[in-house]
Design a protein around this motif. Structure first.
Motif, PDB file in Angstrom:
ATOM      1  N   GLN A   1      -4.505  -0.622   1.154  1.00 28.56           N
ATOM      2  CA  GLN A   1      -4.064  -1.137  -0.144  1.00 28.56           C
ATOM      3  C   GLN A   1      -4.059  -0.029  -1.196  1.00 28.56           C
TER       4      GLN A   1
ATOM      5  N   VAL B   1      -0.997   2.295  -0.538  1.00 24.60           N
ATOM      6  CA  VAL B   1       0.269   1.675  -0.951  1.00 24.60           C
ATOM      7  C   VAL B   1       0.392   1.657  -2.468  1.00 24.60           C
TER       8      VAL B   1
ATOM      9  N   CYS C   1       3.283   3.634  -4.551  1.00 23.03           N
ATOM     10  CA  CYS C   1       4.180   2.822  -5.386  1.00 23.03           C
ATOM     11  C   CYS C   1       4.246   3.401  -6.793  1.00 23.03           C
TER      12      CYS C   1
ATOM     13  N   TYR D   1      12.174   5.933   0.748  1.00 21.50           N
ATOM     14  CA  TYR D   1      11.008   5.066   0.559  1.00 21.50           C
ATOM     15  C   TYR D   1      11.212   3.974  -0.489  1.00 21.50           C
TER      16      TYR D   1
ATOM     17  N   TRP E   1       9.747   0.720   0.298  1.00 21.39           N
ATOM     18  CA  TRP E   1       8.318   0.772   0.579  1.00 21.39           C
ATOM     19  C   TRP E   1       7.497   0.970  -0.684  1.00 21.39           C
TER      20      TRP E   1
ATOM     21  N   LEU F   1       1.044  -5.736  -1.167  1.00 17.90           N
ATOM     22  CA  LEU F   1       1.390  -5.483   0.226  1.00 17.90           C
ATOM     23  C   LEU F   1       2.519  -6.424   0.639  1.00 17.90           C
TER      24      LEU F   1
ATOM     25  N   HIS G   1       4.946  -3.504   4.602  1.00 20.66           N
ATOM     26  CA  HIS G   1       3.678  -2.785   4.677  1.00 20.66           C
ATOM     27  C   HIS G   1       2.765  -3.369   5.755  1.00 20.66           C
TER      28      HIS G   1
ATOM     29  N   TRP H   1       3.663  -2.325   9.220  1.00 21.74           N
ATOM     30  CA  TRP H   1       3.234  -0.938   9.413  1.00 21.74           C
ATOM     31  C   TRP H   1       1.738  -0.887   9.766  1.00 21.74           C
TER      32      TRP H   1
END
Length: 283
Positions: free
Chosen positions: A14, A17, A21, A47, A50, A58, A62, A65
């Motif tokens: 988390q 990500v 982001c 990306y 993503w 999430l 994600h 993955w």
């Protein structure tokens, strides 16, 4: 998925990500990268689904993955893991954040430049990571490794036997090879790749660094028994295959209905879009 997920894995994921982001939502995230300018433009575009602007929390992308990588988490922390054809370094960063000693192994200096820049930004925010960068053509082949990760790499390499031969040379006896691949029997997967490359699964690629023209796998996915047979020729035995069914996925830990679908033969073969095959090198 093997048992209950330790909380540090989901928490680290988390955090990763959320960080990327934020990074890719800002201007010029790769301004400092030692690579061609075209990569600095292309990678944020690559990306965008993503880590792009508007991506929050999430997503199903994600979680898929995370689930595909989860068999690797069974390795003891501190194990040496080589990310073979590591792309832009996301798997390497995540695994290193969990405490693995990661070797990022790539043939492209531009991919290495991008990965180094992303690692540097992550380290600046969260502290050191144990990642070594290696150029596949220039650096000596590492040996005695605990594990090699092939995340959507094998179907791009021709002849594919080179992958298993090289991995066998890298690993210690008993070492692990994790092969992450699309599921050949999945109708949505086949439809997607047909739209991308048609029926031609092997082509030619001009190497911008050497000027050589080399064969290239054009999403040359294979059936499970084919992967297993090719790996066996180089001294690998299959230990386990994890199937990932991503439809309506909302959690890193699968619900009991999803676990049933992912474990029932025939049903999992059709419903799963991806497989993670865990091999061990014969001692």
């Amino acid at each position: 998925m093997h048992g209950k997920l330790p909380s540090d894995e989901t928490a680290q994921f988390q955090r990763l990500v959320a960080f990327f982001c934020a990074l890719f939502s800002g201007p010029d995230p790769l301004a400092s990268a030692d690579c061609r300018d075209s990569f600095k433009t292309y990678v944020p575009h690559y990306y965008r689904d993503w880590f792009g602007p508007g991506v929050e929390g999430l997503t199903a992308r994600h979680l898929k993955w995370f689930r595909r990588l989860s068999p690797v988490f069974d390795l003891p922390r501190g194990s040496s893991v080589l990310d073979f054809g590591g792309g832009y370094g996301m798997d390497s960063i995540f695994l290193a954040s969990l405490g693995y000693k990661v070797t990022f192994y790539e043939v492209s200096i531009h991919h290495i430049g991008v990965a180094k820049a992303l690692v540097a930004k992550y380290v600046e925010e969260f502290g050191p990571l144990d990642i070594t960068f290696m150029h596949a053509r220039k650096d000596p082949l590492p040996t005695g490794l605990d594990a090699v990760l092939l995340d959507e790499v094998a179907h791009h390499i021709e002849p594919v036997e080179e992958v298993f031969e090289t991995a066998a040379r890298m690993l210690r006896p008993g070492g692990s090879l994790f092969l992450l691949e699309p599921n050949f029997l999945s109708a949505p997967v086949q439809l997607h790749f047909f739209r991308v490359r048609g029926f031609k699964v092997v082509g030619l690629q001009w190497d911008i660094e050497t000027g050589e023209v080399r064969p290239l796998g054009r999403e040359h996915i294979r059936m499970l028994f084919d992967w297993v047979a090719r790996a066996r020729k180089f001294g690998f035995q299959r230990l386990h295959t994890d199937y990932v069914v991503p439809w309506l996925i909302r959690s890193a830990r699968p619900s009991w209905p999803r676990r049933i679908v992912e474990h029932v033969p025939l049903l999992r073969d059709i419903a799963a879009t991806h497989v993670t095959i865990h091999f061990a090198k014969n001692g």
